[in-house]
Write a protein that holds these residues in place. Structure first.
Motif, short mmCIF file in Angstrom:
data_model
loop_
_atom_site.label_atom_id
_atom_site.label_comp_id
_atom_site.label_asym_id
_atom_site.label_seq_id
_atom_site.Cartn_x
_atom_site.Cartn_y
_atom_site.Cartn_z
N PRO A 173 47.69 5.96 53.43
CA PRO A 173 46.22 5.94 53.49
C PRO A 173 45.60 7.34 53.40
O PRO A 173 44.52 7.49 52.84
CB PRO A 173 45.92 5.29 54.85
CG PRO A 173 47.17 5.46 55.64
CD PRO A 173 48.29 5.41 54.66
N VAL A 174 46.30 8.34 53.94
CA VAL A 174 45.79 9.71 53.82
C VAL A 174 45.74 10.14 52.36
O VAL A 174 44.76 10.73 51.88
CB VAL A 174 46.66 10.68 54.64
CG1 VAL A 174 46.22 12.12 54.41
CG2 VAL A 174 46.58 10.34 56.12
N PHE A 175 46.81 9.82 51.62
CA PHE A 175 46.87 10.18 50.21
C PHE A 175 45.79 9.46 49.41
O PHE A 175 45.10 10.06 48.58
CB PHE A 175 48.25 9.84 49.65
CG PHE A 175 48.40 10.10 48.19
CD1 PHE A 175 48.50 11.40 47.71
CD2 PHE A 175 48.44 9.05 47.29
CE1 PHE A 175 48.63 11.64 46.36
CE2 PHE A 175 48.58 9.28 45.94
CZ PHE A 175 48.67 10.58 45.46
N ILE A 176 45.60 8.16 49.69
CA ILE A 176 44.58 7.39 48.98
C ILE A 176 43.19 7.94 49.29
O ILE A 176 42.35 8.11 48.39
CB ILE A 176 44.68 5.90 49.34
CG1 ILE A 176 46.00 5.32 48.81
CG2 ILE A 176 43.50 5.12 48.77
CD1 ILE A 176 46.24 3.88 49.24
N GLY A 177 42.94 8.23 50.56
CA GLY A 177 41.62 8.74 50.94
C GLY A 177 41.30 10.09 50.33
O GLY A 177 40.20 10.31 49.81
N THR A 178 42.27 11.00 50.35
CA THR A 178 42.02 12.34 49.80
C THR A 178 41.88 12.31 48.29
O THR A 178 40.99 12.96 47.73
CB THR A 178 43.16 13.30 50.19
OG1 THR A 178 44.43 12.71 49.84
CG2 THR A 178 43.15 13.59 51.67
N THR A 179 42.72 11.53 47.62
CA THR A 179 42.60 11.46 46.16
C THR A 179 41.30 10.79 45.74
O THR A 179 40.68 11.18 44.74
CB THR A 179 43.79 10.70 45.55
OG1 THR A 179 43.95 9.44 46.22
CG2 THR A 179 45.06 11.50 45.67
N LEU A 180 40.85 9.77 46.49
CA LEU A 180 39.57 9.13 46.17
C LEU A 180 38.42 10.11 46.36
O LEU A 180 37.51 10.18 45.51
CB LEU A 180 39.37 7.90 47.07
CG LEU A 180 38.02 7.17 46.91
CD1 LEU A 180 37.84 6.68 45.47
CD2 LEU A 180 37.92 6.02 47.90
N LEU A 181 38.47 10.88 47.44
CA LEU A 181 37.41 11.87 47.68
C LEU A 181 37.39 12.92 46.57
O LEU A 181 36.33 13.30 46.06
CB LEU A 181 37.63 12.53 49.04
CG LEU A 181 36.57 13.54 49.50
CD1 LEU A 181 35.22 12.87 49.62
CD2 LEU A 181 36.98 14.17 50.83
N ILE A 182 38.58 13.39 46.19
CA ILE A 182 38.68 14.37 45.11
C ILE A 182 38.16 13.79 43.80
O ILE A 182 37.41 14.43 43.05
CB ILE A 182 40.13 14.85 44.96
CG1 ILE A 182 40.55 15.65 46.20
CG2 ILE A 182 40.29 15.71 43.71
CD1 ILE A 182 42.04 15.86 46.30
N PHE A 183 38.54 12.54 43.53
CA PHE A 183 38.12 11.87 42.30
C PHE A 183 36.60 11.75 42.24
O PHE A 183 35.99 12.04 41.20
CB PHE A 183 38.77 10.48 42.25
CG PHE A 183 38.78 9.86 40.89
CD1 PHE A 183 39.84 10.06 40.02
CD2 PHE A 183 37.73 9.04 40.47
CE1 PHE A 183 39.85 9.48 38.76
CE2 PHE A 183 37.74 8.46 39.22
CZ PHE A 183 38.80 8.67 38.36
N LEU A 184 35.99 11.36 43.35
CA LEU A 184 34.52 11.23 43.38
C LEU A 184 33.84 12.57 43.21
O LEU A 184 32.82 12.68 42.49
CB LEU A 184 34.10 10.58 44.70
CG LEU A 184 34.54 9.13 44.92
CD1 LEU A 184 34.17 8.67 46.31
CD2 LEU A 184 33.93 8.22 43.88
N MET A 185 34.37 13.62 43.83
CA MET A 185 33.75 14.95 43.71
C MET A 185 33.89 15.50 42.30
O MET A 185 32.95 16.10 41.76
CB MET A 185 34.37 15.91 44.73
CG MET A 185 33.99 15.63 46.17
SD MET A 185 34.50 16.94 47.31
CE MET A 185 36.28 16.87 47.13
N VAL A 186 35.07 15.32 41.71
CA VAL A 186 35.31 15.86 40.36
C VAL A 186 34.40 15.19 39.34
O VAL A 186 33.77 15.85 38.51
CB VAL A 186 36.78 15.69 39.98
CG1 VAL A 186 36.98 15.94 38.48
CG2 VAL A 186 37.65 16.65 40.77
N TYR A 187 34.28 13.88 39.42
CA TYR A 187 33.48 13.17 38.43
C TYR A 187 31.99 13.21 38.74
O TYR A 187 31.18 12.67 37.98
CB TYR A 187 33.98 11.74 38.30
CG TYR A 187 35.22 11.66 37.46
CD1 TYR A 187 35.14 11.57 36.08
CD2 TYR A 187 36.49 11.74 38.04
CE1 TYR A 187 36.29 11.53 35.30
CE2 TYR A 187 37.63 11.70 37.27
CZ TYR A 187 37.53 11.60 35.90
OH TYR A 187 38.66 11.58 35.13
N ALA A 188 31.65 13.86 39.86
CA ALA A 188 30.24 14.12 40.13
C ALA A 188 29.80 15.46 39.54
O ALA A 188 28.62 15.82 39.63
CB ALA A 188 29.98 14.11 41.64
#
Length: 310
Positions: free
Chosen positions: A14-29
């Motif tokens: 869950p830590v990996f999923i949460g961090t990658t999702l956060l990174i994904f959202l920030m990058v594509y913003a």
């Protein structure tokens, strides 16, 4: 121990999923369209841009893009395709990651060996001239910016003394990597020195050290076994978290010494708005952080036998 490791590995999911999702959202913003950036000032026809956006999946909702990204990464180890060059991101990672790994590994070795050694010397001579001199030296290392220190070392050791090459032409040559590794390790070396010094000075006043001395144990055994094993626990914690910082924080150092590693690739990905490449690189760094933290926790039991894992 086995149950603890298994539980920690499951907690990483869950830590990996949460961090990658956060990174994904920030990058594509990030502002701008990487597809439009391919055409520069001339621009491209709306039909071609729409076709490319559909080809790379950029016309889908961001959560759908994240789902496809994670599915491809987990099932096929596929991090996507770099838009500008058309290369698979795994190839980009294969070129950049070993370079930064060698640089960060050499930097880590420098900061660990010299940082702990200086910290031990300062801690055993707390309040004396040697201690004050080492603390002043570490303060100087912390105060000087990386790009200033790198420029000074290049002028002295490359241009004036001609001992080391000014830039890195062969990333497999550790002689060329030595100077940028020193520059990258300076701030961390200073923190390791100060942390080791403080821990040594505090444990010297502990009751178990007085008891060991009162028993008549040799000073080498008291310092090397009893004092060091307890004093290094906070140092190991810092070193473990610093592994990922060294790999991700080499942007300035790699640019200064013309090193084509992760730092430079991350910078170029931000400039070109290459979200796929950036997410892939940061995902690898997240994995490095998680594994380094697990390794640090396991080393605690080696340093202090009183620590047990349920």
């Amino acid at each position: 121990m086995g149950r603890y490791v298994a539980r920690r590995l499951l907690q990483m999911i869950p830590v990996f999923i949460g961090t990658t999702l956060l990174i994904f959202l920030m990058v594509y913003a990030l502002p701008g369209d990487p597809v439009r950036g391919l055409f520069g000032d001339k621009g491209g026809s709306p039909q071609v841009i729409a076709q490319l956006r559909h080809q790379y999946g950029l016309d889908q909702p961001i959560l759908v893009q994240y789902w496809h990204y994670m599915k491809s990464m987990v099932l096929h180890a596929d991090f996507g395709t770099q838009i500008a060059s058309g290369r698979p991101v795994t190839d980009v990672l294969g070129d950049a990651f070993p370079v930064t790994l060698r640089l960060a590994g050499l930097s880590f070795l420098i900061e660990m060996v010299f940082g702990i050694a200086l910290g031990i010397v300062a801690g055993l001579r707390a309040g004396r001239f040697t201690d004050n001199a080492i603390l002043l030296f570490t303060l100087l290392l912390i105060s000087v910016p990386v790009f200033v220190l790198g420029y000074i070392l290049k002028v002295i050791f490359a241009f004036d003394l001609n001992w080391l090459p000014p830039n890195v032409n062969d990333a497999t040559n550790y002689n060329e990597l030595l100077m940028p590794a020193i520059v990258l390790a300076t701030a961390s070396l200073a923190y390791v020195t100060r942390l080791t010094r403080t821990s040594i000075a505090e444990n010297l006043r502990a009751d178990y050290i007085r008891t060991a001395i009162a028993k008549g144990l040799p000073k080498r055994r008291v310092v090397g076994i009893h004092l060091m094993r307890n004093s290094l626990i906070p140092v190991v914690t810092y070193l473990g978290t610093d592994i990922g910082a060294l790999m991700g924080g080499a942007v300035v150092t790699e640019g200064l010494f013309n090193i084509q590693g992760i730092g430079g690739t991350i910078y170029q990905s931000i400039v070109r708005r290459e979200g796929t490449t950036l997410v892939g690189l940061v995902t690898i760094l997240v994995l490095v952080y998680l594994l380094a933290n697990l390794l640090v926790d396991l080393l605690y039991a080696v340093l202090d036998p009183r620590i047990r894992y349920a």
